[in-house]
Design a protein around this motif. Structure first.
Motif, PDB file in Angstrom:
ATOM      1  N   GLU A  57       0.922  -1.253   0.261  1.00  0.00           N
ATOM      2  CA  GLU A  57      -0.155   0.372  -0.103  1.00  0.00           C
ATOM      3  C   GLU A  57       0.846   1.641   0.121  1.00  0.00           C
ATOM      4  O   GLU A  57       0.442   1.687  -0.081  1.00  0.00           O
ATOM      5  CB  GLU A  57      -1.012   0.153   0.939  1.00  0.00           C
ATOM      6  N   ARG A 117       1.546   3.015  -3.845  1.00  0.00           N
ATOM      7  CA  ARG A 117       0.305   2.874  -4.781  1.00  0.00           C
ATOM      8  C   ARG A 117       0.217   2.987  -6.067  1.00  0.00           C
ATOM      9  O   ARG A 117      -0.609   2.275  -7.067  1.00  0.00           O
ATOM     10  CB  ARG A 117      -0.708   4.642  -4.476  1.00  0.00           C
ATOM     11  N   CYS A 142       1.559  -0.781  -6.658  1.00  0.00           N
ATOM     12  CA  CYS A 142       0.060  -1.649  -5.363  1.00  0.00           C
ATOM     13  C   CYS A 142      -1.101  -1.764  -6.898  1.00  0.00           C
ATOM     14  O   CYS A 142      -1.748  -2.498  -6.842  1.00  0.00           O
ATOM     15  CB  CYS A 142      -0.821  -0.874  -4.668  1.00  0.00           C
ATOM     16  N   THR A 143      -0.941  -0.522  -7.815  1.00  0.00           N
ATOM     17  CA  THR A 143      -1.785  -1.020  -9.533  1.00  0.00           C
ATOM     18  C   THR A 143      -1.941  -1.950 -10.000  1.00  0.00           C
ATOM     19  O   THR A 143      -2.165  -2.542 -10.635  1.00  0.00           O
ATOM     20  CB  THR A 143      -2.780   0.323  -9.665  1.00  0.00           C
ATOM     21  N   PHE A 179      -7.066   0.999  -0.175  1.00  0.00           N
ATOM     22  CA  PHE A 179      -6.679   0.774  -1.093  1.00  0.00           C
ATOM     23  C   PHE A 179      -6.166  -0.538  -2.258  1.00  0.00           C
ATOM     24  O   PHE A 179      -7.453  -0.457  -4.113  1.00  0.00           O
ATOM     25  CB  PHE A 179      -5.267   1.975  -1.214  1.00  0.00           C
TER      26      PHE A 179
END
Length: 321
Positions: free
Chosen positions: A41, A44, A47-48, A75
């Motif tokens: 997290e 980001r 993470c995406t 998220f």
């Protein structure tokens, strides 16, 4: 030789000291929590685009084990939900979200946005007439293309060629079912009923509680009499080509997934093909146990049934009529 996952699994299986096993599991849990809530997290973008667990399977672990959304990395879950929504709307995705899990309310938000709060309320109170009114209105008045069936503890949806399974008691949904095992015989029968209603309505389905689902389809006698008695090298009919060259290969392939396949002739000399399908296949895993039937396995069975039904049964009925 360094420590590997097989050593850990063997230790957890065979070790009699409960305290040491608990300590090992606690170490794993601590590592998983750090990976999910801190390392992944923190960045980001990463993470995406490149989550630290393959296809976000640690979200599935938490959802299937009954954890609430408060216990999830928020998220990561929002990205996960977005990927499922983009795939549903045929937009570009980083990966195809097969066998992905959402909480029920989020599934309803993605697939029935605008009605999802009402649907969630009606489903919670088992007001199925109200639920079906909304579904039917969307199908008939809003040009939405999907099919559904309520069966026992599952609500089954088919959007185009994608299958989604709602687990009502658990309040989560398996989206784009593919490699997951089919959870129960009731669910297996429900999926068979839904597909039969769409693709092969005159095929006979029989539900043998705690045993299997029995599917009986027919090849009419006039199709059989039109097939050459021996294979020929000259140009022949479509039925000749299929039944001499492909039919037996198809049946042989299906023996992997069916408990049993019977071929009979009825009193009218129609060929009856009876498939017995349970939750176990005739394939074996690494432990020497029978593998569970997966959604993709069932799709192969349906492909065979649809081919026989549309090419050699329903067309013949139309000619006879």
């Amino acid at each position: 030789m360094p420590l590997n996952e097989e050593h850990i699994l063997k230790y957890l299986t065979n070790e009699s000291d409960a305290k040491s096993k608990s300590e090992l599991i606690d170490l794993l849990k601590t590592r998983i929590d750090k990976l999910c809530f801190e390392e992944c997290e923190r960045d980001r973008i990463a993470c995406t685009l490149q989550p630290k667990c393959s296809r976000r399977f640690l979200l599935k672990l938490r959802i299937k084990e009954g954890l609430t959304i408060e216990d999830l990395p928020k998220f990561c879950y929002s990205v996960h939900k977005g990927v499922i929504e983009r795939y549903f709307r045929n937009k570009t995705v980083i990966y195809r979200p097969y066998d992905s899990y959402l909480y029920l309310i989020d599934f309803l938000d993605v697939f029935f946005h605008g009605d999802y709060r009402k649907l969630n309320k009606f489903i919670s109170f088992n007001k199925w007439d109200e639920v079906f009114k909304i579904f039917d209105d969307r199908i008939h008045n809003r040009n939405e293309n999907f099919d559904y069936l309520l069966r026992d503890d599952n609500l089954i949806f088919k959007f185009e060629d994608r299958l989604h399974i709602v687990f009502l008691e658990e309040k989560y949904v398996l989206c784009n079912a593919n490699r997951e095992n089919i959870a129960s015989l009731e669910l297996l029968y429900g999926i068979c009923k839904l597909y039969a209603a769409i693709y092969f309505s005159e095929v006979k389905l029989t539900y043998m509680t705690s045993k299997h689902v029995e599917i009986t389809l027919k090849v009419p006698a006039d199709v059989l009499t039109g097939i050459s008695r021996e294979p020929t090298h000259t140009k022949n009919s479509k039925a000749d080509q299929y039944f001499w060259n492909t039919f037996w290969e198809d049946l042989n392939a299906l023996t992997q997934y069916c408990d049993q396949i019977n071929l009979n002739t009825d009193k009218n000399q129609n060929l009856e093909i009876i498939l017995y399908i349970s939750l176990l296949t005739n394939n074996y895993n690494e432990e020497g146990q029978k593998s569970r039937l997966r959604f993709r396995d069932l799709r192969l069975i349906f492909n065979f049934i649809t081919r026989i039904y549309t090419d050699y049964y329903i067309i013949t009925l139309g000619v006879n009529e």
